[in-house]
Design an enzyme around this catalytic site. Structure first.
Site, PDB file in Angstrom:
ATOM      1  N   ASP A 189       0.871  -1.170   0.000  1.00 20.06           N
ATOM      2  CA  ASP A 189       0.000   0.000   0.000  1.00 20.06           C
ATOM      3  C   ASP A 189       0.916   1.231   0.000  1.00 20.06           C
ATOM      4  O   ASP A 189       2.138   1.120   0.191  1.00 20.06           O
ATOM      5  CB  ASP A 189      -0.962  -0.008   1.189  1.00 20.06           C
ATOM      6  CG  ASP A 189      -2.210   0.850   0.902  1.00 20.06           C
ATOM      7  OD1 ASP A 189      -2.133   1.735   0.031  1.00 20.06           O
ATOM      8  OD2 ASP A 189      -3.238   0.646   1.556  1.00 20.06           O
TER       9      ASP A 189
HETATM   10  C1  NOJ Z   1      -4.045   3.905   0.113  1.00 20.57           C
HETATM   11  C2  NOJ Z   1      -5.258   3.026   0.275  1.00 20.57           C
HETATM   12  O1  NOJ Z   1      -5.175   2.343   1.502  1.00 20.57           O
HETATM   13  C3  NOJ Z   1      -5.469   2.036  -0.837  1.00 20.57           C
HETATM   14  O2  NOJ Z   1      -6.745   1.483  -0.696  1.00 20.57           O
HETATM   15  C4  NOJ Z   1      -5.300   2.655  -2.190  1.00 20.57           C
HETATM   16  O3  NOJ Z   1      -5.516   1.702  -3.198  1.00 20.57           O
HETATM   17  C5  NOJ Z   1      -3.892   3.245  -2.284  1.00 20.57           C
HETATM   18  N1  NOJ Z   1      -3.694   4.243  -1.241  1.00 20.57           N
HETATM   19  C6  NOJ Z   1      -3.625   3.880  -3.650  1.00 20.57           C
HETATM   20  O4  NOJ Z   1      -4.386   5.008  -3.811  1.00 20.57           O
END
Ligand code: NOJ
Length: 731
Positions: A287
């Site tokens: 993430d």
């Molecule tokens: C953080 C989020 O937790 C996740 O769900 C998302 O896909 C990513 N950022 C990318 O934007």
């Protein structure tokens, strides 16, 4: 995701030509949240601008110049494998550099958060799951895939399939609710819809957030998670297992630590479970900033250490930091990371690109790019409207307050009722205001006699003067209350999940008029509705339903559509009950009215509206449950009768309880469900099947056990009110 022999050979050939640097480049994703060349996180740059260290203009210049040069040069040098981007023009431009100017011409994979539709936004997942409609789950995902690809996105950071049982967590809105069986059905269908490679356009799915992110302590986002291995396998892993077995191409490691090991560096969950056991063929991305956060977690000494731990654990691509890019080469040279680990990661990434057809068709064709710019296809609009209608749940309907008659004079109250910008909910990116239908527009369009009074909303003050006016000249008051989009989603946990702001006060004032006050809820989490349930005659849960929200809500309010949604998450009476969920383990002292039982002194112990619950404008009666053992399954037959005066759709639910097991098991577990249509006054015998192989559980060594003994089989229209039969099963 399936690759032909020929495609696999091409991947191997390519891999054999790559330098170590180029391989590591494939493992690096660039995004606008990291400013190239400076390596300063975006948030910090904003802070620098806010406290005057740099001017706003300097900030802008730094951003665009650095970002552009940096991305272009790095792509040319083969140091970028992926972009996080939703700009078809720009993705074509950058893709061209990768394909035509980098040494090996490997295309970029372009990922983005298309969670519940791109331009044709459909209901948030917690809402869509209430339709209990697997065909619909798949169809809406198809639309998302088609539109994503048209906008240059070939990798969707979806489905979000975190089982979540604590409504304080803001991200409950993004996932399919509290139940592993429903979440698994949702996960499988979404993967089929996104990844249908027989269609003209398809994308790679990304299972997230892997894993147990939804179990964050106290519902606080990013918080620690701690659970037994049995709980992990029985509750949080099943949707990931189902989706991986369906062929999902990728997964995203979650931010949380699980039993002390951050999921970004967790080799048990990443390598042993996801890759080796479930057989995920594609790759795992972190993430955003996840690798760096392992230093903050206190599990890695520094960035280099975090990168080494992550790659060894099976984390193939770095989102949001430059740690792989900066440190992996030295780590391999120093023998801290083996070349095989790198090859495995790169093979996975190249395989996904190959399966997506990016080597043959790396660009977004001009005509596709233009396709959805001005007008949305009618079939997309119709489908997202169907999804919105099916996601609405009727929570209370005393004295048949609903549906409304067209002859009734309606006062429509609350700022949310007319706000087109609030219908889509969290993580909706590509919608245009012109496509969005507010509840006010929906009611007007459906021919209702309606006058709108803003009166107040989730934030700000209420206007008593408007409340007076709204109450005076009408037959019925429809109050649209709930949450703004930014009250749910990432980093939006709440300690208080009662009706936000002064909306309860507004409802109290409206009730003083003596007119029926109907609450239409627009929200992204279960709210604590004890007070509303006690005082209002009718409550309609409408969530954030997407661009067609207004039309769907109007159709249900006016009875053009009979509501059929069933809750994907239990609703509490009061804050302090969180987490409240139907499939909780048995205690030795199940909650009751007497003192020394598992209860609260000041609130009920059970949910206000349990999982699977939802009313209709008709009534259904369940009779004659008969459960029979066959060679490899239990077949349950139950007669369902439509005892009302209108036709309706019902979701027949089959639950099971293992009466005495080697571990304490849930009081009920959903095992199967079927949506049926019953004309008024008719009945139907419904048969549901429960495979014997699904009647077991995982123990604390992660071993699946099927144990002979007594089982209870339940059938009903929600998780609380069921018929029951007992059966002894031998496996
Ligand atoms: C953080 C989020 O937790 C996740 O769900 C998302 O896909 C990513 N950022 C990318 O934007």
């Amino acid at each position: 995701m399936h690759l032909s022999k020929e495609q696999n050979t091409k991947v191997e050939e390519l891999l054999s030509q790559m330098t170590l640097e180029e391989k590591i480049g494939q493992m690096n994703q660039e995004s606008p949240s990291i400013v190239g060349g400076f390596d300063v996180p975006f948030e910090e740059l904003i802070e620098m601008m806010t406290d005057g260290r740099i001017s706003a203009e300097e900030f802008q210049n730094m951003m665009s110049a650095a970002e552009r040069d940096f991305h272009e040069n790095d792509i040319r040098a083969g140091k970028v494998g992926s972009l996080l981007l939703d700009d078809p023009g720009k993705s074509n431009e950058l893709q061209r550099i990768a394909v035509e100017e980098s040494r090996l011409g490997i295309p970029l994979i372009i990922g983005f958060d298309v969670i519940h539709g791109y331009r044709s936004v459909y209901p948030i997942a917690i809402a869509e799951a209430c339709s209990f409609d697997e065909v619909l789950f798949e169809e809406t995902a198809r639309i998302a895939a088609e539109e994503s690809r048209a906008y240059g996105i070939n990798w969707n950071f979806a489905p979000m399939i975190d089982v979540a049982r604590d409504a304080r967590w803001g991200r409950v809105s993004e996932g399919p609710g509290e139940d592993p069986c429903l979440a698994s059905a949702f996960a499988r269908a979404k993967v089929r819809g996104l990844q249908d490679d027989s269609a003209d356009s398809y994308v790679a799915a990304c299972l997230k957030h892997y894993v147990a992110y939804g179990a964050c302590e106290a519902g606080r986002d990013y918080n620690t998670t701690s659970m037994s291995i049995s709980q992990l396998h029985n509750v949080y892993l099943p949707p990931f297992k189902a989706a991986a077995e369906e062929g999902a191409a990728t997964a995203m490691a979650s931010f949380n630590d699980l039993n002390g090991v951050p999921c970004t560096v967790n080799s048990y969950t990443l390598r042993i479970i996801l890759k080796d056991t479930y057989g995920l063929e594609g790759f795992v991305v972190s993430d955003a900033n996840g690798i760096k956060e392992c230093v903050t977690h206190g599990i890695a000494e520094d960035d280099a250490d975090a990168g080494i731990q992550a790659v060894k654990a099976g984390l193939d691509m770095d989102m949001g930091t430059h740690i792989y890019k900066e440190y992996l080469k030295d780590a391999v040279s120093a023998g801290k990371v083996s070349a095989d680990v790198i090859d495995d990661a790169v093979r996975r990434i190249l395989s996904v690109k190959m399966w997506l057809g990016l080597f043959e068709n790396p660009y977004v064709p001009e005509e596709t790019m233009a396709k959805y710019q001005d007008i949305l296809p009618k079939k997309h609009v119709e489908k997202v409207r169907e999804a919105a209608e099916k996601s609405i749940v009727l929570l209370k309907n005393e004295n048949q307050t609903l549906p409304l008659k067209r002859s009734q004079k309606i006062s429509l109250v609350g700022c949310l009722a007319a706000d087109k910008n609030e219908v889509c909910g969290a993580w909706a990116m590509g919608w245009k205001e012109a496509d969005c239908v507010s509840i006010l527009d929906g009611l007007k369009g459906a021919g209702a006699d309606v006058v709108y009074y803003p009166c107040g909303g989730p934030v700000g003050d209420i206007s008593e003067e408007e409340i007076q006016k709204a109450s005076a000249d009408c037959d019925v008051i429809v109050a649209v209350v709930g949450e703004l989009t930014n009250m749910t989603g990432e980093a939006s946990s709440k300690a208080n999940i009662k009706m936000p702001g002064k909306q309860r006060k507004m409802l109290e004032k409206l009730l003083e008029s003596g007119k029926p006050v109907i609450a239409v809820l627009m929200n992204g989490r279960p709210l604590a509705l004890g007070w509303e349930d006690e005082h209002l005659p009718a409550i309609l849960e409408c969530w954030h339903l997407g661009i067609q929200m207004g039309n769907a809500v109007a159709a249900v309010l006016l009875g053009d559509k009979n509501p059929e949604g069933k809750l994907s998450s239990s609703f509490p009476y009061a804050n302090g009950q969180c987490p409240v969920y139907y499939n909780h383990p048995n205690t030795g002292r199940p909650g009751s009215r007497s003192k020394f039982t598992s209860r609260y002194l000041d609130a009920p112990f059970e949910a206000l509206y349990p999982f699977g619950y939802g009313l209709s404008y008709t009534t259904f009666e369940y009779q004659e449950l008969k459960a029979e053992e066959t060679e490899d399954s239990v077949k349950a037959a139950v007669t369902v009768k439509n005892t009302g005066t209108v036709d309706g759709r019902e979701c027949v639910q089959l639950y099971m309880q293992d009466v005495a097991a080697g571990l304490v098991r849930p009081v009920k577990e959903l095992k199967a469900f079927q949506k049926i249509f019953l004309p008024a006054g008719t009945e139907k015998k419904i048969e549901l099947e429960l495979k014997k192989q699904d009647m077991g559980y995982y123990d604390n060594d992660g071993i699946y056990r099927l144990e002979d003994g007594m089982f209870r089989i339940y059938a009903g229209g929600n998780s609380r009110d069921c018929l029951c039969e007992e059966l002894r099963i031998e496996f």
